[in-house]
Scaffold this motif. Structure first.
Motif, PDB file in Angstrom:
ATOM      1  N   GLY A  95       0.781  -1.228   0.000  1.00  0.00           N
ATOM      2  CA  GLY A  95       0.000   0.000   0.000  1.00  0.00           C
ATOM      3  C   GLY A  95       0.809   1.272   0.000  1.00  0.00           C
ATOM      4  N   GLN A  96       2.132   1.168   0.014  1.00  0.00           N
ATOM      5  CA  GLN A  96       2.965   2.359   0.138  1.00  0.00           C
ATOM      6  C   GLN A  96       3.347   2.947  -1.222  1.00  0.00           C
ATOM      7  N   SER A  97       3.664   4.224  -1.182  1.00  0.00           N
ATOM      8  CA  SER A  97       4.172   4.956  -2.340  1.00  0.00           C
ATOM      9  C   SER A  97       5.691   5.010  -2.216  1.00  0.00           C
ATOM     10  N   LEU A  98       6.386   4.454  -3.210  1.00  0.00           N
ATOM     11  CA  LEU A  98       7.835   4.288  -3.142  1.00  0.00           C
ATOM     12  C   LEU A  98       8.509   4.978  -4.322  1.00  0.00           C
ATOM     13  N   SER A  99       9.807   5.184  -4.197  1.00  0.00           N
ATOM     14  CA  SER A  99      10.596   5.757  -5.296  1.00  0.00           C
ATOM     15  C   SER A  99      11.822   4.899  -5.536  1.00  0.00           C
TER      16      SER A  99
END
Length: 302
Positions: free
Chosen positions: A258-262
């Motif tokens: 569910g996380q927003s990553l780079s």
């Protein structure tokens, strides 16, 4: 890291981040289906030279198997047939990367909704949002048949950055924010099946289109920093590919669900580097770059 025996679908792998992800998945041993609209026999409205066959050959050159399939991900029946083919040929799907985009030539920078071409703006949304949902609808049922599957929704900008930065126009802004939220929503459904969903953004990507815009090639990309010093924080498409491989190889990847990553952020965690051994982390510097006068949103060229 090895992904031998695993099967991946990279939707939107003709060029840019999708191509870089497909190649790195192949280098890690996965069988990779690469899709897009441009083949050697037929071009999309992009009128670009890159093809899905070329991407598949680059995957195979890594010692794995790349399989090119022409698919318009706006067309539900084409996506359904693609997934049916994967099921028949492989019997499984372990990794789904949703990188479908296609909006570069439709975007009008810094125009409010009343000045932006409405037809182009709505098509941008269909290309950037509908395609992801259609692909997830058809592909995820195959992926969840085995626990441990990974869905990667590729976007531009982390959720934190996009939350309080206006992304060029209401259409582009909505498209990129929506993909972050989409990954979060899918995570709620996928966790019940032992699968993981994340959104992932590259930094300032040296895609084919970006290099062309700066009048350089990958071999001499640093020449562009003479006029645009901040281009030094850019990265190759293979860097985000290595981020996907790191996630797919991590037995504890559910911690990211569910996380927003780079790409740059994951490199700090997993220790991978770009092709030149560097470890760019563009989203750490984007606000400073924007304040210095270079639009941070130039990263949008995927």
């Amino acid at each position: 890291m090895t992904l031998e025996g695993q099967v991946a679908l990279v939707a939107g792998a003709t060029r840019g981040a999708g191509r870089g992800i497909a190649v790195e998945l192949g280098a890690a041993g996965a069988t990779v289906y690469v899709t897009g609209r441009t083949t050697r026999a037929q071009q999309s409205e992009y009128h670009r030279p890159e093809t899905i066959e070329e991407t598949a050959e680059l995957v195979t050159a890594q010692g794995s198997k790349g399989i090119a399939v022409q698919v318009d991900h706006q067309v539900s029946d084409e996506v359904r047939k693609l997934v049916d083919r994967i099921r028949a040929e492989q019997g499984r799907l372990d990794i789904l990367v949703n990188d479908v985009w296609g909006g570069e030539k439709l975007l009008e920078w810094d125009k409010p909704v009343w000045d932006h071409n409405l037809e182009n703006g709505l098509r941008l949304l269909r290309l950037g949002i509908d395609t992801h949902l259609i692909t997830a609808h058809h592909a995820l049922p195959l992926m969840i048949e085995r626990p441990g599957g990974l869905l990667v929704e590729v976007t531009d900008g982390t959720a934190d950055y996009n939350a309080d930065h206006y992304r060029l126009s209401p259409f582009y802004d909505l498209a990129k924010v929506a993909v972050n939220r989409m990954a979060w929503a899918h995570a709620k459904d996928l966790e019940k099946h032992g699968a993981t969903s994340v959104s992932l953004t590259p930094g300032w990507l040296r895609s084919e289109m970006m290099l062309e815009a700066f009048g350089v090639q990958e071999e001499n990309w640093r020449d562009a920093t003479v006029n645009v010093p901040h281009f030094v924080i850019s990265e190759t498409p293979r860097f985000i590919g290595r981020a996907v491989v790191a996630l797919a190889s991590d037995p504890k990847r559910s911690r990211w669900n569910g996380q927003s990553l780079s790409s740059g952020g994951l490199a700090q965690v997993y220790g991978f580097t770009d092709l030149d051994g560097s470890r760019p982390d563009a989203w750490r510097y984007v606000p400073e770059v924007q304040d210095a006068g270079k639009p941070a949103d130039a990263t949008g060229y995927r």
